[in-house]
Scaffold this motif. Sequence first.
Motif, PDB file in Angstrom:
ATOM      1  N   TRP A   1      30.149  45.389  35.942  1.00 24.80           N
ATOM      2  CA  TRP A   1      30.534  46.696  36.494  1.00 24.80           C
ATOM      3  C   TRP A   1      29.322  47.606  36.528  1.00 24.80           C
ATOM      4  CZ3 TRP A   1      31.430  51.925  35.041  1.00 24.80           C
ATOM      5  CH2 TRP A   1      32.416  52.604  35.777  1.00 24.80           C
TER       6      TRP A   1
ATOM      7  N   GLN B   1      39.334  48.206  31.344  1.00 20.99           N
ATOM      8  CA  GLN B   1      39.261  46.896  32.008  1.00 20.99           C
ATOM      9  C   GLN B   1      38.875  45.758  31.066  1.00 20.99           C
ATOM     10  OE1 GLN B   1      37.382  47.086  36.088  1.00 20.99           O
ATOM     11  NE2 GLN B   1      36.697  49.078  35.365  1.00 20.99           N
TER      12      GLN B   1
ATOM     13  N   GLY C   1      28.545  46.223  31.599  1.00 14.62           N
ATOM     14  CA  GLY C   1      28.610  47.504  32.302  1.00 14.62           C
ATOM     15  C   GLY C   1      27.267  48.199  32.341  1.00 14.62           C
TER      16      GLY C   1
ATOM     17  N   LYS D   1      33.571  37.714  33.492  1.00  8.61           N
ATOM     18  CA  LYS D   1      34.818  38.192  34.085  1.00  8.61           C
ATOM     19  C   LYS D   1      34.627  39.514  34.816  1.00  8.61           C
ATOM     20  CE  LYS D   1      39.719  38.807  33.144  1.00  8.61           C
ATOM     21  NZ  LYS D   1      40.810  38.713  32.134  1.00  8.61           N
ATOM     22  N   LEU D   2      33.729  40.358  34.317  1.00  6.30           N
ATOM     23  CA  LEU D   2      33.485  41.658  34.947  1.00  6.30           C
ATOM     24  C   LEU D   2      32.034  42.046  34.778  1.00  6.30           C
ATOM     25  CD1 LEU D   2      34.529  44.299  36.305  1.00  6.30           C
ATOM     26  CD2 LEU D   2      34.973  45.166  33.982  1.00  6.30           C
TER      27      LEU D   2
ATOM     28  N   PHE E   1      35.668  52.131  32.568  1.00  3.89           N
ATOM     29  CA  PHE E   1      35.233  50.778  32.206  1.00  3.89           C
ATOM     30  C   PHE E   1      36.059  50.186  31.049  1.00  3.89           C
ATOM     31  CE2 PHE E   1      32.131  47.989  29.873  1.00  3.89           C
ATOM     32  CZ  PHE E   1      32.045  46.988  30.824  1.00  3.89           C
TER      33      PHE E   1
ATOM     34  N   LYS F   1      28.532  38.164  41.174  1.00  6.33           N
ATOM     35  CA  LYS F   1      29.538  39.108  41.642  1.00  6.33           C
ATOM     36  C   LYS F   1      29.582  40.338  40.741  1.00  6.33           C
ATOM     37  CE  LYS F   1      32.445  35.440  43.564  1.00  6.33           C
ATOM     38  NZ  LYS F   1      33.774  34.773  43.511  1.00  6.33           N
ATOM     39  N   TYR F   2      29.849  41.493  41.353  1.00  8.42           N
ATOM     40  CA  TYR F   2      29.902  42.741  40.593  1.00  8.42           C
ATOM     41  C   TYR F   2      30.862  43.716  41.263  1.00  8.42           C
ATOM     42  CZ  TYR F   2      26.795  44.234  44.361  1.00  8.42           C
ATOM     43  OH  TYR F   2      26.272  44.494  45.595  1.00  8.42           O
ATOM     44  N   THR F   3      31.233  44.738  40.524  1.00  7.96           N
ATOM     45  CA  THR F   3      32.028  45.852  41.038  1.00  7.96           C
ATOM     46  C   THR F   3      31.175  47.102  40.941  1.00  7.96           C
ATOM     47  OG1 THR F   3      34.101  44.849  40.302  1.00  7.96           O
ATOM     48  CG2 THR F   3      34.125  47.212  40.723  1.00  7.96           C
TER      49      THR F   3
ATOM     50  N   TYR G   1      31.924  40.674  29.632  1.00  7.78           N
ATOM     51  CA  TYR G   1      32.066  41.955  30.335  1.00  7.78           C
ATOM     52  C   TYR G   1      30.742  42.708  30.193  1.00  7.78           C
ATOM     53  CZ  TYR G   1      37.003  40.804  29.665  1.00  7.78           C
ATOM     54  OH  TYR G   1      38.220  40.169  29.646  1.00  7.78           O
TER      55      TYR G   1
END
Length: 390
Positions: free
Chosen positions: A336, A387, A298, A333-334, A384, A362-364, A296
């Motif tokens: 962000w 999640q 951020g 997995k994330l 954040f 890939k990102y959010t 993860y």
Amino acid sequence: MKRIFVAMAALLASLSMSAQQNISFREGKLVSPQVNSDRTVTFRVKAPKAKSVKVLADWEQNDGQGTMKKGKDGVWEYTTPQLTSEMFTYRFDVDGVVSVDPVNPFTRRDVGNVFSIFYVGGGAADEYQVKNVAHGQVRTVWYHSNAGNADRRMNVYLPAGYGKTDKKYPVFYLLHGSGGDENAWLELGNISRIMDNLIAEGKCEPMIVVMPNGNFGKQAAAGETAENLNYKPMMTKFLPHYKDGLYEMAFPEIVNYVDATFNTIADKQHRAIAGLSMGGMHTLMIAVNYPDMFNYVGLYSAGVDFTQINMEAIPAYANLDGKLSKLAQSNPKLFWIACGNADRLMPFNKQLMERMNKDGLKYTFHESSRGHLWCNWRQYSLLFIPQLFK
């Protein structure tokens, strides 16, 4: 003996009076700030000889400024528009002299400046308060850095119940920005309160939160090093090892220390990392250089302006596209990313996302209002952290 006793009593009485005078109790009827039921806030300061008094703050309306009006009793007063729920910082400007509110004992240091603070409830700021829930603990620890050839300081939040059993916990590494230190997320980010409350409310998993010092040329926060008070807080760009990649490449030293010292689940699936501004740059470079370390990631208003450095000349920063592609293959997995629409770093964050699109990572993305402010970074954490480790 009687004379000695009398002399000692007189000395203690003198010291007591001196201490009381030094403390300078500020008791009185003046109330400032006064948080009103309609979410407006009233400030007051007594300055009968002043010609101009302003309040300078970090709320959004009127650029955080308010012109105070003088009353007949020499007390200046100002009431804000209705404010959102947040922790706010402010100071008074009295005839050009800027200082904290003399009747408000609650302050925070940000880099080298001290601000008065207050909270407006009914929203995000409710998570920054001490509630009647189970509380974790914060330990201040020192680890040895071979890369830095020094012992270095960091803060570690341990959730309620830690150590009562052999339970192991996931770990979230949380990095500060330029001018910050290992205390920033505790003092300005209210992170220990946020964690207590989110965990108690069932909004996030119990986890360990590690807050290192990202100023690699220093051992610890100002006043906590061997230099004592000779080291004044300053922006990191004025310190050694700013953007030379050494901190990022040495980061496994921190992870290894944490895994050896605390009850952690020592694998990628149970590690997260995030950072604000400079800490966002650190987070990115740590993640791409160690793609199998964090699941993860951020970036909060990340300082990813690469125009001021020769990226290819610094091993930690070189071949960024190739490293982004490798990180994509590791499939975190994330990933962000958050930034305010008025933040000067927004264009650089967009450029980074364009590179990530090309490199298949890939990102959010979360776009907030406003700019480069602690109110955003606290609220990003509220988004954040829930999640993580799901």
